[in-house]
Design an enzyme around this catalytic site. Structure first.
Site: not given
Length: 221
Positions: A67, A113, A116, A136
């Site tokens: 992110a 992310g 992910e 994270e």
């Protein structure tokens, strides 16, 4: 035609749709513009019978470093309930249940992310120097795109917990051995290899492919 500064560039190759995250100076980090564009393309591809498979990749030799931390203020300003557009809304669930095969061509980093995103795809092809991880926890947050669940599905509880709680990275070879990656290839050839596999998939019966994918996803539920 895609402008050079488009956050997500698209290309068609026969029955394939290639989506390229295009923020190389920001290591292809995810912001609202990227996620909105990705969602738009997936919605259109879902109803386009000419598209039989999708390949997701990143520009500049990096898949996605996670992110965009400059977007965190926008995330904090949104309600904890609802779609939370700054985090991608429902795109993570939509990608994970997409009716057509989605392949990730990973070079360089697939972190946070980005990892992910790869986990939400059906098949991951990685360059041999690629690295995967969900760091994270080092920033005081947790994976917000379904990574906690998908990581356990991919590698099992113990390995998933080790990654989630330490924030450690996995090499492409270890990610392949663990089940995150289907195949490792020489650096710089992940997209070529993913496109070649997607073409083999697209040559099969679309109905049979869709049924096989749906049955496999149901087994994970």
């Amino acid at each position: 035609m895609n402008p050079d500064n488009a956050p997500l560039r698209t290309a068609r190759d026969s029955h394939l749709l290639i989506l390229e995250i295009n923020r190389p100076k920001a290591r292809n980090s995810l912001n609202e513009a990227v996620l909105t564009a990705l969602n738009t393309e997936l919605v259109a591809a879902r109803h386009d019978d000419e598209i039989r498979a999708i390949v997701l990749t990143g520009a500049g030799g990096i898949f996605c470093a996670g992110a965009d931390i400059t977007n965190f203020d926008a995330i904090r300003d949104q309600s904890l309930l609802g779609d939370r557009a700054a985090l991608g809304g429902t795109i993570w669930a939509d990608l994970g249940r997409f009716p057509k095969p989605v392949l990730a061509a990973v070079e360089g980093l697939a972190l946070g992310g980005g990892c992910e995103l790869a986990l939400a795809c059906d098949i991951v092809i990685a360059g041999e120097s690629a690295k995967f991880g969900v760091p994270e926890v080092k920033l005081g947050v947790i994976p917000g795109g379904g990574g906690t669940q998908r990581l356990i599905q991919a590698v099992g509880k113990s390995k998933a917990m080790a990654l989630l709680l330490t924030g450690d990275f996995l090499s492409a070879q270890r990610a392949c051995a663990a089940g995150i990656v289907a195949e490792t290839v020489p650096d710089g050839t992940a997209l070529e290899a993913a496109v070649a596999m997607a073409q083999r998939i697209a040559a099969n019966s679309p109905l049979a492919v869709a049924l096989a994918k749906d049955a496999a996803l149901q087994a994970l539920e």
